[in-house]
Design an enzyme around this catalytic site. Sequence first.
Site, PDB file in Angstrom:
ATOM      1  CB  THR A 140      44.173  42.191  48.261  1.00 16.16           C
ATOM      2  OG1 THR A 140      44.640  41.531  47.094  1.00 16.16           O
ATOM      3  CG2 THR A 140      42.771  42.685  48.021  1.00 16.16           C
ATOM      4  CB  VAL A 182      42.142  37.624  36.435  1.00 18.54           C
ATOM      5  CG1 VAL A 182      41.088  38.106  37.413  1.00 18.54           C
ATOM      6  CG2 VAL A 182      42.174  38.521  35.197  1.00 18.54           C
TER       7      VAL A 182
HETATM    8  N1  ASP Z   1      44.807  38.073  46.324  1.00 16.91           N
HETATM    9  C1  ASP Z   1      45.603  38.908  45.472  1.00 16.91           C
HETATM   10  C2  ASP Z   1      45.770  38.227  44.126  1.00 16.91           C
HETATM   11  O1  ASP Z   1      45.962  37.042  44.073  1.00 16.91           O
HETATM   12  C3  ASP Z   1      46.922  39.255  46.034  1.00 16.91           C
HETATM   13  C4  ASP Z   1      47.006  39.385  47.536  1.00 16.91           C
HETATM   14  O2  ASP Z   1      46.052  39.640  48.199  1.00 16.91           O
HETATM   15  O3  ASP Z   1      48.066  39.206  48.100  1.00 16.91           O
HETATM   16  O4  ASP Z   1      45.758  38.910  43.139  1.00 16.91           O
END
Ligand code: ASP
Length: 334
Positions: free
Chosen positions: A189, A218
Amino acid sequence: MTDRRSFLQAGALAVGALGLPRSARAAAADAGPRVVSTWDFGVGANQVAWKTLTAGGSALDAVEQGARWAESELCNPTVGRCGNPDRDGNLSLDASIMDGDGRCGSVAALIDILHPVSVARRVMEQTPHVMLVGQGAQAFAVEQGFPRGKLLTPAAEKAWRAWLQTAEYAPQINAERRTLPGDSSNHDTLGILARDAQGRLAGACTTSGMAWKMQGRVGDSPIIGAGLYVDNEVGAATASGVGEEMIRNVASFLVVELMRQGRSPAEACREAIARVVRKRPEASRTLQVCFLAMNRDGEVGAYALHRGFVYAVCDAQRQDGLHDADSVYRTEQA
Ligand code: ASP
């Protein structure tokens, strides 16, 4: 599996009174404008956000522009148009945006719209709601004039077809750092936080979520309080890693509340990570969770479960700073 090199610093986390390593305190407070972002590609997002700030834009404009850059210019398998799809081959995007006065908007499971962060801002500014999902989010985006078009790249489709051979859902620790298009990264992210010259804070998150997720899953990034939280009175926090852990702990809100109680950003991130470990000690050995925070004075801190989380800091002194976050586990794979 653990080995002697991979150890939980349970004592340090439990005591919570040990001095913080210097590397956890990336930027000293100097009350100037500053932008911070998750991961190495955060450098590029910061620079776009910085341009917006120095051109007179607000912190909110800056985080939106930084996130837009990640969505369209950075071709990364875990953010934006080059993201890997869910297990049925759909690329669905999640994003959120928030300012320090508690105004916020988000979208989840948005398909075929290039800039979810800007749709999230429209949700915040043009609707009585905070969050729109799926078809409703897409219909709202189209109504607002966002073009609709298929986003799945040939490389992401190829990666998905390769994944189907095993169809094993096993998020990799720090898969984020392999930023080549078409690789098999599971998650990542862009979380971006900014402080403008007036001392206003804002933040945004944008992601394609966990690759090979179930359709409709989600993560934390569009959930206010989980993947992002901002309060001008205290500071801002964002997260990356396996979002289910952040949702369980309402983690970004937790980091901000710990800062409200007097913790530095790094201390707050470390304590939130300790909470994740305490709740699910076994799972914490195999999943990555990372927090990044900035307080209202511009002091920055970060902490992760596993080594390998890097974050970018941009201010008047330096626009391409990149820092290693301290972690509970000292090896990249526990
Ligand atoms: N936090 C994000 C999700 O779970 C993915 C990530 O940041 O690696 O969708």
